[in-house]
Design an enzyme around this catalytic site. Structure first.
Site, mmCIF file in Angstrom:
data_model
loop_
_atom_site.group_PDB
_atom_site.id
_atom_site.type_symbol
_atom_site.label_atom_id
_atom_site.label_comp_id
_atom_site.label_asym_id
_atom_site.label_seq_id
_atom_site.Cartn_x
_atom_site.Cartn_y
_atom_site.Cartn_z
ATOM 1 N N ASP A 109 45.363 0.278 6.045
ATOM 2 C CA ASP A 109 44.094 0.781 5.515
ATOM 3 C C ASP A 109 44.295 1.762 4.366
ATOM 4 O OD1 ASP A 109 43.092 -0.657 7.686
ATOM 5 O OD2 ASP A 109 42.982 1.119 8.958
ATOM 6 N N GLU B 111 33.740 -4.994 6.316
ATOM 7 C CA GLU B 111 34.198 -3.627 6.575
ATOM 8 C C GLU B 111 34.940 -3.100 5.363
ATOM 9 O OE1 GLU B 111 36.608 -4.081 10.036
ATOM 10 O OE2 GLU B 111 38.078 -5.360 9.040
#
Length: 503
Positions: free
Chosen positions: A21, A178
């Site tokens: 991430d 997302e």
């Protein structure tokens, strides 16, 4: 619109091992990058680079107990999800999700990215996970979250205004929209998202609009990055962020995995940080080739600098690369009790327990060796490869007894035992490629656990299939961590050494 740049190559991954991430920002000639940390403490590793390829960890954003509390009741792969790192108005801002009961989204700030960072500012009006911050021309700050929805926020207080409203959620029926990031580039606002889930179907898509609130027009070439359905050695590509270099070129950082072995392929290092060049055509970003080459100069075999692979515990505290499970109480994990040694005081009774006292480093190489000199005269503990409480291999010493323990799901087995003369001894874990012949059921690697004698010879006590310490078997979002632990009394460790091996 950004200037065109010639396609370039980057050796990947640029940050090896469990560093998912990625979120990036640039300040002058300096780049800073933050990653998720899940159930590990300290949280949110923070890296610095001058060239986007060579990265060095300079700290952790959440490095104090008052900033980060991860209770034993929180499962592995819970905790700290998907930070967004930005620089605005002379300060660094980071918003992140603490995915535990009573957690939610919080904001921290710093003038120096190496820290200290502020105490967290709760943002209770921000729903869900994967929050992003973006400021428009008049200073209004917008927070966009997985889903994908958006709400106006005062990042200095965490107060939100109005209710979150939907924006654009990717392709029709796409799974798990997302990781949104919002940018002002040229005359448009661009909304970058991940979709398809963080497994093999992962990808990156983008849309643009005239305002940060939309409406947003999707790119006709979506997804702009995905390796789904391909034989590329890097899979699960997604959760990206964009950055512009001082020369006007554009780049994308994103997560990916390196599956190995037979079918379906097992990845064991977790999701790593990769880099790809970006060019622009007709106002849309085009992602260049994702290369996979750690051996090409000037990039070293291992992402970890040599000085960070060996620790003799002479400093007063552990460096930023060391992580522990959920917390690290100073009274249980210290380098001050016995000078030049790391002393671990047991709390949990085994690595199966969520409150085990553990200090480790992410496995960053596909083949590697870790060694430590342990004094088990006052307790029980050893050296382990950990994925979570239900998936780990360990070599453990207690007095004159040494044993290898394997935990795979609901099965916990003592694989081997040996009695040795009393005194400190060197425990070793070596991770290598499986021996040929290879077939569809061949695991990604072999984890060998043993002891090293004073004359330097090694005795292997067990060689275990590495697939059982993989995400494809265990599930979750993390990668392997190799480290030391104590499960009874006090265990002292004189040094720890990690070295990559030629694959």
């Amino acid at each position: 619109m950004p200037a065109q740049n010639q396609p370039a190559r980057a050796a990947n991954p640029v940050i090896c091992g469990f560093h998912p991430d990625p979120s990036i920002c640039r300040v002058g000639d300096d780049y800073y990058l933050a990653c998720s940390s899940f159930e590990y403490f300290p949280g949110v590793p923070l890296f610095h680079s001058r060239d986007l390829v060579h990265w060095r960890q300079i700290g952790n954003v959440l490095d104090r107990p008052e900033q980060l509390r991860l209770p034993a009741s929180m499962p592995s792969s819970g905790g700290i999800y998907a930070p967004t790192l930005r620089h605005h108005d002379g300060r660094f801002w980071l918003i992140v999700t603490n995915a535990r009961e009573g957690g939610g989204n919080v904001i921290v700030t710093a003038t120096d990215p190496a820290g200290p960072w502020s105490d967290p500012i709760p943002a209770p009006g921000v729903p869900g996970i994967d929050p992003d911050l973006a400021w428009d021309e008049d200073g209004t700050c917008w927070c966009t979250v997985a889903g994908v929805s958006q709400v106006r926020i005062d990042p200095s207080t965490g107060e939100t205004y109005g209710t979150p409203r939907g924006l654009w959620s990717g392709g029709p029926g796409a799974k798990a929209p997302e990781a949104p990031h919002l940018y002002r580039i040229g005359d448009h606002w661009y909304l970058l998202i991940a979709e398809g889930g963080t497994e093999r179907g992962h990808g990156v898509s983008i849309a643009r609009g005239r305002t940060p609130q939309g409406p947003f027009e999707p790119c006709p070439a979506n997804p702009i990055l995905t390796h789904r359905g391909t034989g590329h050695p890097v899979q699960n590509t997604g959760h990206a962020d964009l950055v512009q270099a001082p020369d006007g070129s554009w780049w994308m950082v994103f997560l990916g995995v390196r599956p190995r072995g037979g079918t379906p392929g097992w990845h064991v290092l977790g999701r790593e940080t990769f880099l790809a060049p970006v060019t622009w055509e007709d106002g849309w970003p085009v992602v260049g080739e994702v290369t996979l080459d750690l051996s090409a100069p000037p990039w070293p075999l291992s992402c970890a600098p040599v000085e960070e692979r060996y620790d003799d515990f002479e400093l007063g505290e552990l460096g930023p690369t060391w992580i522990s499970v959920r917390d690290r109480p100073a009274e249980l994990c210290t380098t001050k009790e016995r000078p030049g040694w790391l002393s671990l005081h047991a709390r949990g009774g085994s690595l199966d327990d969520p409150d085990v006292v553990f200090a480790g480093r992410r496995q960053q190489d596909l083949t590697c060796r870790a060694r430590t000199l342990v004094d088990p005269s006052e307790g029980r503990g050893g050296l382990a490869v950990r994925l979570d409480e239900r998936h780990h291999y360990a070599i453990e010493a207690c007095g004159t007894d040494v044993r290898v323990i394997a935990r795979v799901g609901s099965l916990r087995t003592v694989v081997a035992e040996r009695s040795l003369p009393a005194g400190p001894l060197v425990l070793t874990i070596t991770i290598t490629d499986p021996a040929p012949p290879h077939g569809p059921c061949t695991g990604p690697d072999v984890v060998s656990l043993g002891i090293e004698r004073p004359d330097g010879t090694c005795t292997e006590l067990a060689a275990l299939d590495g697939r059982y310490l993989s995400t494809e078997v265990a599930g979750g979002f993390t990668g392997r961590v190799i480290g030391m632990y104590a499960t009874a009394g006090t265990v002292h460790f004189d040094w720890f050494d990690y070295e990559p091996l030629e694959g």
